[in-house]
Structure formats: structure tokens, C-alpha cells
Design an enzyme around this catalytic site. Structure first.
Site, mmCIF file in Angstrom:
data_model
loop_
_atom_site.group_PDB
_atom_site.id
_atom_site.type_symbol
_atom_site.label_atom_id
_atom_site.label_comp_id
_atom_site.label_asym_id
_atom_site.label_seq_id
_atom_site.Cartn_x
_atom_site.Cartn_y
_atom_site.Cartn_z
ATOM 1 N N VAL A 25 0.863 -1.177 0.000
ATOM 2 C CA VAL A 25 0.000 0.000 0.000
ATOM 3 C C VAL A 25 0.898 1.225 0.000
ATOM 4 O O VAL A 25 1.810 1.338 0.831
ATOM 5 C CB VAL A 25 -0.939 0.021 1.216
ATOM 6 N N ASP A 142 -11.232 -10.729 6.720
ATOM 7 C CA ASP A 142 -9.935 -10.433 7.336
ATOM 8 C C ASP A 142 -10.027 -9.236 8.275
ATOM 9 O O ASP A 142 -9.182 -8.346 8.248
ATOM 10 C CB ASP A 142 -8.880 -10.196 6.260
#
Length: 434
Positions: A25, A142
Site C-alpha cells: 500500500v 480479514d
């Protein structure tokens, strides 16, 4: 990879924000909209293929883009907004809203006494978002501290719907095959870890139960050095009751946590809406003067106490910290203020100054709080990551090794954070030996 890369001719990557099994990211700017700050998730097709069981990379990319279209339709303030998705050479990219704040793990570490009221407010906000997610229907799969951000105004934002399994059957398909262990074992529901059938919303509720247990007690409901041992405990043991560890927690909240952690999906609450309805009586009421208190940065009760109110603390002014008995004297190290300054320097690409700031703050924090303190660990984690990102491998190595030693003793050698630290250690050794 270094900053300055341009994706799709308009998204400029400026600084790394994080990495994991699914990719990296990056922080960046959307040059097509005046340099708006964004977050860009990059996922390599080969890594995605190994997790999805798909050999046809072109089909994998099409499925990824279809799933991004589904998740982009979910409109809720508790979710990160998806702006764009596509491919760049062999990488798939997802362009998202950049959210400033502390992830839930750091938020817990920054406040050594985490009030049960805060825990209930965090869970309630996450439930509100999950109602919208499950209505699509999408399963997050998740939920964990690293996938939730507490903003300065107290709002909680759920991240990373990118690996969610689309549960509808129309023109969408699942990116993750049945049986693939997508998620983090510590927070994973037993039925998801076994992987012999598709998971449903109850799996997200189980993960929410683990998060809530951790916030209320400061520990995880089940721990083991290996994933197989962890699964055995989830299937055959019961966690220590919340009130045995934190007796101040209301009975209703402790009972809810026990229901969320039930081994049988059908024994858990019916849906996220029911969980929210059970949390609602424990939440503060808007403008209730009898229970009012000064507004603090990242206080997750604030959206319930002062809905739609402007943030009252001027930028750069650090409020008093929360203690077990209310408000205490300011610490020598203002961790939220230090981290806020770090984020500003990172956004400006001033990595050397970040390393210098953390290098000064860490010894002072050790002297004040002691090495085992969550305050020290938060600073050490950021310091080590910054040193690695700026190629200061000799300085980074001892910090990484100290973190590995401490976290392995607490969580075991297979914890995902320990695994990532081992990779960073190997990176440092390769560069230093070369």
C-alpha cells in the site's frame, strides 16, 4: 520500488504505507484531481494467482476488476471509498481514499488502559459498516486491528475489502477459492480456518468478537505458537471469561463477546444489526451532560456523544491523555502528537526527519515507560520501518531484532507481525552482507 512512480498516467506514488502477503500500500497523489491525497494498493498477479488457485492471469484480472466494482458500490462512512481499479503491467491496483489516524492495534497500544466504553463504541461503529457490507452481500474475511483505522475525530474506518469474498452469484465470481486460508489465523473463525465450506457473515462476527475481547482485556482469546494449535483451541477450548480479566466490563458486554466467539456459526448473533442493537444500550447518548467529558483525539465514543460536531482541538495542541481514573498529567512523550508529526513528515516525503524524530523520542519513551511498554513498542515499530524505508539497515537491524524477540515471546513465531519482521531482518542482512 521508490516513490515517484506513475500509475495509469495520473496516480503518483509518494511513500510506502504498508505491505503484506497480498501486496503493498502506497500513499500518493491523484494528479488528475489537483493532487488529492490517495492510497494505492498494488497486488502482483502472481501472488494473487497463488492465493486464488487461478492459472489464467487474464481471467484473474477480470475477476479482480469485477469484485472491485462490487465493493465500490458499498457506500458507508465506516468504509474506505474506492476511487478506481485497474492493472499496470503485471500488477493490479486499487485506488482508495487515504484515511489519517491510528490503526486499531496502535490505538490500543497508545492507551494502556482502554476504557470498556471505547471498546463498545469501536465495535458498534464496525457493526454499522458490516451491515452495509453484508447487504451487498460481501464477506470481509480479514477483520483485524491492522484493517481498522480510528480517525482523529473518533470515527472508525474498516479497510481492505480487496480480499473480500463476493457472496452473490449473478455476474460476479469469488476471487478466493473455497478452502484458501485468506485472512489472519488469530482472528479467523473456526469454519473459515477449516475451509471445507463457504464462509458467511458469521465469520466476520467471530473476528469482531476476537477484536472486542482484545480491546476489553488487552489479550487474545486464544494463543498458540502454530496455526494448527490455534485452531485446536478454537474448536475444543473456551476463552477465559472477559470479566475474569476485566471485572469492570458490564455483564451484557461480556456475554455478547462470548456469543460472538461461539464455535458454532449458528449460535452467534444472527447478523451485525443484532450485534449493534445489543451494543446500543451501552453507548453514550448525544449531548448527555451527565456523562459529558472533554473531547479527545481518536476517542471512539465522540461520534455518539457529539454527532456532526466540529473537531474542537486546534491542530498542534495535544490534549491530556486518558488514564484509568480519567485525565492525568501530560507524559514526557506525547505519543499521539509524535505520531501525528511523523505522519505529516511522511506525507511530505521527509523521511530523514522522521528517523531523527523517532530516534530522539524512543530513548525518552524507554526511560519513562520501560522497554516492554506498548508506547515504546509503537515507537520502535515506526522507527524500524522508517530506517528500512530509508535504507539505514545497520540502524534498523537491532530495533527489528528487539521487536522479534519481544513479539515472539508474546505471540509465538508464526504471528503475522513476527513473520513480517523476519522478512525485514533478512532484507537488512542481505544489504549489510553485500
Amino acid at each position: 520500488m521508490t516513490g515517484g512512480r506513475l500509475i495509469a498516467g495520473r496516480y503518483e506514488l509518494t511513500e510506502p504505507l504498508g505491505k503484506g502477503a497480498m501486496g503493498q500500500v502506497w500513499g500518493g497523489r491523484d494528479l488528475g484531481l489537483g493532487g488529492r491525497h490517495i492510497a494505492v494498493k498494488l497486488m502482483h498477479s502472481g501472488q494473487m494467482a497463488s492465493l486464488s488457485g487461478t492459472a489464467d492471469l487474464e481471467e484473474l484480472r477480470r475477476r479482480f476488476e469485477r469484485e472491485c466494482q462490487v465493493t465500490a458500490r458499498i457506500d458507508h462512512p465506516g468504509l474506505v471509498t474506492v476511487y478506481d481499479a485497474g492493472r499496470d503491467d503485471d500488477e493490479l491496483f486499487l485506488v482508495m481514499q487515504r484515511v489519517e489516524g491510528s490503526d486499531l492495534g496502535d490505538h490500543l497500544a497508545e492507551h494502556e488502559h482502554y476504557p470498556w466504553q471505547w471498546s463498545a463504541a469501536v465495535a458498534a461503529q464496525m457493526c454499522a459498516a458490516l451491515v452495509a457490507v453484508h447487504a451487498v452481500p460481501v464477506i470481509h474475511r480479514d477483520l483485524k486491528p491492522g484493517n481498522a483505522i480510528v480517525r482523529p475525530d473518533g470515527r472508525v474506518i474498516i479497510l481492505d475489502l480487496g480480499i473480500a469474498a463476493v457472496a452473490s452469484v449473478g455476474d460476479t465470481t469469488r476471487l478466493t477459492r473455497t478452502g484458501a486460508l485468506i485472512g489472519t489465523p488469530v482472528y479467523m473463525a473456526p469454519e473459515q480456518a477449516i475451509g471445507d465450506s463457504p464462509v458467511g457473515p458469521a465469520a466476520d462476527l467471530y473476528a469482531l468478537g476476537v477484536l472486542l475481547y482484545e480491546l476489553l482485556t488487552g489479550r487474545l482469546p486464544f494463543e498458540a505458537p502454530e496455526a494448527s494449535g490455534l485452531l485446536y483451541k478454537k474448536l475444543h477450548e473456551l476463552p477465559v471469561p472477559v470479566r475474569h480479566i476485566s471485572p469492570e466490563v458490564p455483564e451484557a458486554l461480556a456475554t455478547l463477546v462470548a456469543r460472538l466467539l461461539d464455535k458454532e456459526p449458528t449460535a452467534r448473533p444472527a447478523d451485525a444489526y443484532e450485534v449493534y442493537s445489543l451494543l446500543a444500550p451501552l453507548l453514550p447518548r448525544p449531548y448527555d451532560q451527565a456523562h459529558s467529558q472533554p473531547s479527545l483525539p481518536t476517542d471512539p465514543t465522540r461520534p455518539f456523544r457529539e454527532p456532526m460536531a466540529p473537531w474542537p482541538v486546534p491542530r498542534g495542541v495535544a490534549p491530556p491523555p486518558v488514564t484509568a481514573s480519567g485525565f492525568g498529567p501530560p507524559p514526557v512523550i506525547d505519543l499521539p502528537g509524535t505520531l501525528e508529526e511523523v505522519r505529516g513528515l511522511l506525507a511530505a516525503g521527509r523521511y530523514t526527519q522522521v528517523a531523527d524524530l523517532l530516534g530522539r523520542a524512543l530513548p525518552a519513551a524507554v526511560a519513562e515507560h520501560g522497554d516492554p511498554s506498548p508506547v515504546v513498542r509503537t515507537l520502535r515499530k515506526q522507527f524500524a520501518a522508517t530506517l528500512v524505508d530509508t535504507a539505514q539497515y545497520a540502524r534498523a537491524l537491532p530495533e527489528i531484532r528487539r521487536l522479534i524477540q519481544d513479539l515472539t515471546a508474546e505471540r509465538g513465531p508464526y504471528d503475522p507481525v513476527v513473520t513480517q519482521l523476519r522478512q525485514d531482518e533478512s532484507l537488512c542482512l542481505r544489504h549489510l552482507s553485500g
